[in-house]
Design a protein around this motif. Structure first.
Motif: not given
Length: 227
Positions: A15, A77, A98, A115, A118, A123, A125
Motif C-alpha cells: 500500500d 484489495r 490492488g 490477503c 494486506a 487494507q 480485502v
C-alpha cells in the motif's frame, strides 16, 4: 485450468503512496464513471469499519468488482485470476490497483498469505463468497473462504448486497446498460474462534450460514430499490 498451465509468480502489492495514487485515479475513471452511468447509490456506509475487514458482496455481474469500491474511498484489495498477470506490465498495473493473483483449481496458499498480509496492514480485502459469478435471485451456497480469512486475520466480515448489476451488465453483455444499481452495506459480522485465529469447522460453517442469510436479505432489499 489444465495441468499444463504455467503459474504466474508476482510480488505482493504494498500500500505505497504510488499505488494509492494509481488506485485513486483508476477509481475516478472507472468506478465513479460507472456510478454516474448507472445512477448508483449506496446505503449503509456507516457500517464500514475504519480498519481492515473482509468485504463480502453478492456476485451477479463483472461490474461488481468496481461497484464494490463505492463503499469507501480507501484502497481495496481484490483477488484475480493469475492469468491476468501473463504480461508483466499489465500485471504490475493490476497489482498497483490492488489485485492479488490467485491460482484457481487448488488451494492457493500464496494468495492466502498475501490477503493476510494486506489485512495485517489495515487494507480491506474483497472476497466474493459465492465464488464465481452466479445467476438468479437466490444467493448460492457460500464457500468458507470469507469466514476462514476473517477468523485467521481477526477482522470482521462486511456483507454487501448489490441490486441491479445483473441488468446493467448481464451475462454475455459487451457493454454496460444505464440501469440503476443500488448497494446496501450490512453490519459487520465477527467469526467465533478458539483463539489465535483458529476456528473449528463448525464455527466456520455457522458463520458462513449466517453470512448467506444476511446476504440474501441485503440482496433482496437492494433489488427492491432498483425494481
Amino acid at each position: 485450468m489444465t495441468g499444463t498451465s504455467t503459474r504466474v509468480v508476482t510480488k505482493p502489492g504494498r500500500d505505497t503512496r504510488w499505488n494509492r495514487l494509481l488506485y485513486g485515479i483508476g477509481r475516478q475513471l472507472v468506478s465513479n464513471t460507472l456510478r454516474i452511468w448507472t445512477r448508483g447509490t449506496v446505503e449503509g456506509k456507516e457500517n464500514v469499519p475504519d480498519g481492515a475487514f473482509v468485504l463480502a458482496p453478492v456476485h451477479r455481474s463483472y461490474i461488481d468488482t468496481p461497484i464494490s469500491s463505492w463503499v469507501q474511498v480507501r484502497r481495496l484489495r481484490y483477488l484475480g485470476k493469475d492469468s491476468m498477470w501473463k504480461y508483466p506490465w499489465i500485471g504490475k498495473l493490476f497489482t498497483a490497483m490492488g489485485a492479488i493473483p490467485v491460482h484457481r483449481g487448488s488451494i492457493d496458499r500464496e494468495a492466502l498469505r498475501r490477503c493476510l498480509d494486506a489485512l495485517a496492514t489495515g487494507q480491506p480485502v474483497v472476497l466474493f463468497p459465492e465464488g464465481e459469478r452466479k445467476d438468479g435471485p437466490e444467493v448460492h451456497p457460500l464457500l468458507d473462504g470469507a469466514a476462514f480469512l476473517a477468523a485467521k486475520a481477526g477482522v470482521p466480515i462486511v456483507p454487501v448486497g448489490i441490486g441491479g448489476s445483473d441488468r446493467a451488465m448481464p451475462r454475455g453483455a459487451k457493454f454496460v446498460y444505464p440501469h440503476k444499481v443500488h448497494v446496501i452495506v450490512g453490519e459487520p459480522m465477527t467469526v467465533e474462534t478458539n483463539g489465535r485465529g483458529r476456528a473449528s469447522r463448525e464455527q466456520l460453517n455457522a458463520t458462513t450460514l449466517r453470512l448467506r442469510a444476511e446476504l440474501q436479505r441485503l440482496y433482496d432489499l437492494a433489488q427492491e430499490r432498483v425494481s
